[in-house]
Design an enzyme around this catalytic site. Structure first.
Site, PDB file in Angstrom:
ATOM      1  N   LYS A   1      10.643 -16.625 -10.482  1.00 20.20           N
ATOM      2  CA  LYS A   1       9.892 -15.497 -11.052  1.00 20.20           C
ATOM      3  C   LYS A   1       8.836 -16.023 -12.041  1.00 20.20           C
ATOM      4  O   LYS A   1       9.158 -16.830 -12.916  1.00 20.20           O
ATOM      5  CB  LYS A   1      10.865 -14.558 -11.770  1.00 20.20           C
TER       6      LYS A   1
ATOM      7  N   ASN B   1       0.853  -1.195   0.000  1.00 22.36           N
ATOM      8  CA  ASN B   1       0.000   0.000   0.000  1.00 22.36           C
ATOM      9  C   ASN B   1       0.888   1.245   0.000  1.00 22.36           C
ATOM     10  O   ASN B   1       2.106   1.138   0.000  1.00 22.36           O
ATOM     11  CB  ASN B   1      -0.946  -0.021   1.208  1.00 22.36           C
TER      12      ASN B   1
ATOM     13  N   PHE C   1      -5.141   2.454  14.609  1.00 23.99           N
ATOM     14  CA  PHE C   1      -5.371   3.488  13.605  1.00 23.99           C
ATOM     15  C   PHE C   1      -6.437   2.981  12.647  1.00 23.99           C
ATOM     16  O   PHE C   1      -6.494   1.779  12.371  1.00 23.99           O
ATOM     17  CB  PHE C   1      -4.079   3.779  12.820  1.00 23.99           C
TER      18      PHE C   1
ATOM     19  N   LYS D   1     -12.744  -4.510  18.339  1.00 23.06           N
ATOM     20  CA  LYS D   1     -11.416  -5.017  18.701  1.00 23.06           C
ATOM     21  C   LYS D   1     -11.056  -4.720  20.150  1.00 23.06           C
ATOM     22  O   LYS D   1      -9.950  -5.003  20.585  1.00 23.06           O
ATOM     23  CB  LYS D   1     -10.366  -4.419  17.755  1.00 23.06           C
TER      24      LYS D   1
ATOM     25  N   LYS E   1     -14.729  -0.178  14.767  1.00 22.18           N
ATOM     26  CA  LYS E   1     -13.478  -0.952  14.908  1.00 22.18           C
ATOM     27  C   LYS E   1     -13.007  -0.970  16.360  1.00 22.18           C
ATOM     28  O   LYS E   1     -12.585  -1.991  16.884  1.00 22.18           O
ATOM     29  CB  LYS E   1     -12.366  -0.281  14.074  1.00 22.18           C
TER      30      LYS E   1
ATOM     31  N   ASP F   1      -4.144  -6.180   4.360  1.00 11.75           N
ATOM     32  CA  ASP F   1      -5.201  -7.070   4.866  1.00 11.75           C
ATOM     33  C   ASP F   1      -5.125  -8.446   4.214  1.00 11.75           C
ATOM     34  O   ASP F   1      -5.523  -9.445   4.799  1.00 11.75           O
ATOM     35  CB  ASP F   1      -6.576  -6.446   4.586  1.00 11.75           C
TER      36      ASP F   1
END
Ligand SMILES: Cc1cc2nc3c(=O)[nH]c(=O)nc-3n(C[C@H](O)[C@H](O)[C@H](O)COP(=O)(O)O)c2cc1C
Length: 397
Positions: free
Chosen positions: A288, A209, A324, A342, A338, A278
């Site tokens: 490869k 990301n 976060f 959690k 969240k 995720d």
């Protein structure tokens, strides 16, 4: 003061001048810019080249340099200082400063500076106990100049008594206090994750990301500066890791998960600022994967462990968890969901647009429902605000 505090370090002709070399390194590791000014007699005891190399800046030596600087150096150096620290301060320099003399670069800067000035004297015991030196020190303290008094012990001249330069721990701490920094997290074992994770699908390719790692590194740096014993687990990022108690570099979410599980029991709090992928490719090819001339390929992704959720389930009672939440829609509602799912103590919600920038606009939500919407600010500033909450919730402050 700018985000990078600027320390002007004056080094005078004391045998303890070599100890200032380590001080330069310490201050730089705390994120300070250090500019060194040496007196002519200091240069007879130790060369400027070492200070230049360690500070990463030219050492200022002359009031009237041969090459004409672009500005008047003693004034620009005085204006540059957030703190002027004279370490070590010779008896001679103390006398000149007390009398208001300005006959070389360092004494002139000391007169021109508006920032706090701090002296760490170092000299032979008879010099330190001489009534003239005592009088000078008393006068200067009365004028608001800070003295980091020398310690008693074995001196370079072979005698024992007071006059030995204060410990670098004390000097460093006084400089940081003069900068307005706090050490309210002193000794707190704190686990911080930072950076992104990279999930390989063959030896040369991966999915990841856009996180830069700036927020997590700012947290680690601020926490270390405030005295916490930081264990930093970091994936790849665009900014270097600060100096911390323990640094564990990782690449994938699975590695980060393992490291968090291992380190969490030794820590009082976990701040999970890493941007963990995720999903990861289900299969990783050993060689490869060859490009085909036409047609698409399919990558099957598997769910990565939810690191903070699993940490929450396994944590010792009293371990604080800060997460976060990066959201594109319904920022506060999604983040609150969240936090509850959690069982976190705090969650820092931020819109996706702040992902790799220098600034961040965040909402801090706590488990009692308290919500603070903050304006956009530099990430180091938000780091300090989050740590203020951590200090309160862990009882450190
Ligand atoms: C080897 C050596 C070590 C010295 N160590 C000290 C010291 O620790 N403290 C001190 O006040 N003076 C010390 N002096 C004396 C100073 O260098 C001297 O007073 C000088 O004028 C200081 O100049 P400055 O204050 O401009 O740097 C030392 C001198 C020599 C030769």
């Amino acid at each position: 003061m700018t985000e990078t505090p600027s320390i002007v370090l004056g080094v005078t002709g004391s045998i303890a001048a070599y100890k200032s070399l380590e001080l330069v390194g310490r201050l730089r590791r705390k994120g300070c810019k250090v500019t060194v000014i040496m007196t002519a007699n200091a240069c007879k005891l130790i060369g400027p080249a070492s200070f230049e190399a360690l500070s990463g800046n030219p050492v200022a030596l002359e009031l009237f340099p041969d090459s004409k600087p672009q500005n008047i150096e003693h004034i620009s150096l005085a204006q540059l200082a957030d703190v002027l620290a004279i370490v070590p301060a010779s008896a001679n320099f103390i006398a000149k400063a007390a009398a208001g003399l300005a006959d070389d670069l360092l004494t002139t800067v000391a007169l021109a500076v508006k920032a706090p000035v701090l002296f760490a004297p170092a000299m032979n015991v008879d010099m330190w106990e001489n009534p003239v030196v005592r009088r000078n020190v008393k006068q200067m303290t009365a004028l608001g100049w800070k003295m980091v008094e020398p310690e008693t012990g074995r001196l370079a001249c072979g005698t024992t008594g007071s006059g030995r330069l204060a410990s670098l721990d004390r000097i460093e701490s006084e400089i940081l206090v003069s900068l307005g920094w706090r050490d309210d997290l002193k000794g707190l074992p704190l686990l911080i994750t930072a950076g992104r994770t990279e999930e390989p699908w063959d030896p040369v390719r991966y999915i990841s990301n856009r996180s830069s790692g700036r927020m997590g590194m700012a947290l680690a740096s601020a926490a270390a500066r405030r005295g916490a014993k930081v264990t930093l687990i970091s994936g790849p990022g665009d900014v270097p890791a600060p100096e911390v108690f323990k640094h564990i570099p990782v690449l994938t979410a699975a590695q980060m998960h393992q490291a968090v599980q291992r380190e969490l029991p030794r820590n009082k709090a976990l701040i999970m600022a890493a941007a963990v992928a995720d999903y990861a490719p289900k299969n990783i090819a050993s060689g490869k994967i060859k490009k085909k001339n036409d047609g698409d390929i399919t990558l099957t992704l598997k769910r990565n462990p939810d690191i903070i959720q699993l940490a929450s389930a396994k944590r010792k009672p009293g371990t604080l968890l800060v997460g976060f939440a990066l959201e594109t829609d319904n920022l506060v509602a999604n983040a609150r969901e969240k936090l509850i799912a959690k069982d976190l103590d705090l969650i820092v919600a931020n819109p996706a647009k702040t992902l790799s920038g220098e600034n961040i606009q965040a909402v801090i939500i706590d488990k009692r429902g308290g919500t603070i919407k903050l304006p956009a600010m530099p990430k180091p500033k938000l780091a300090d605000l989050i740590l203020d909450r951590v200090a309160k919730l862990t009882g450190a402050a």
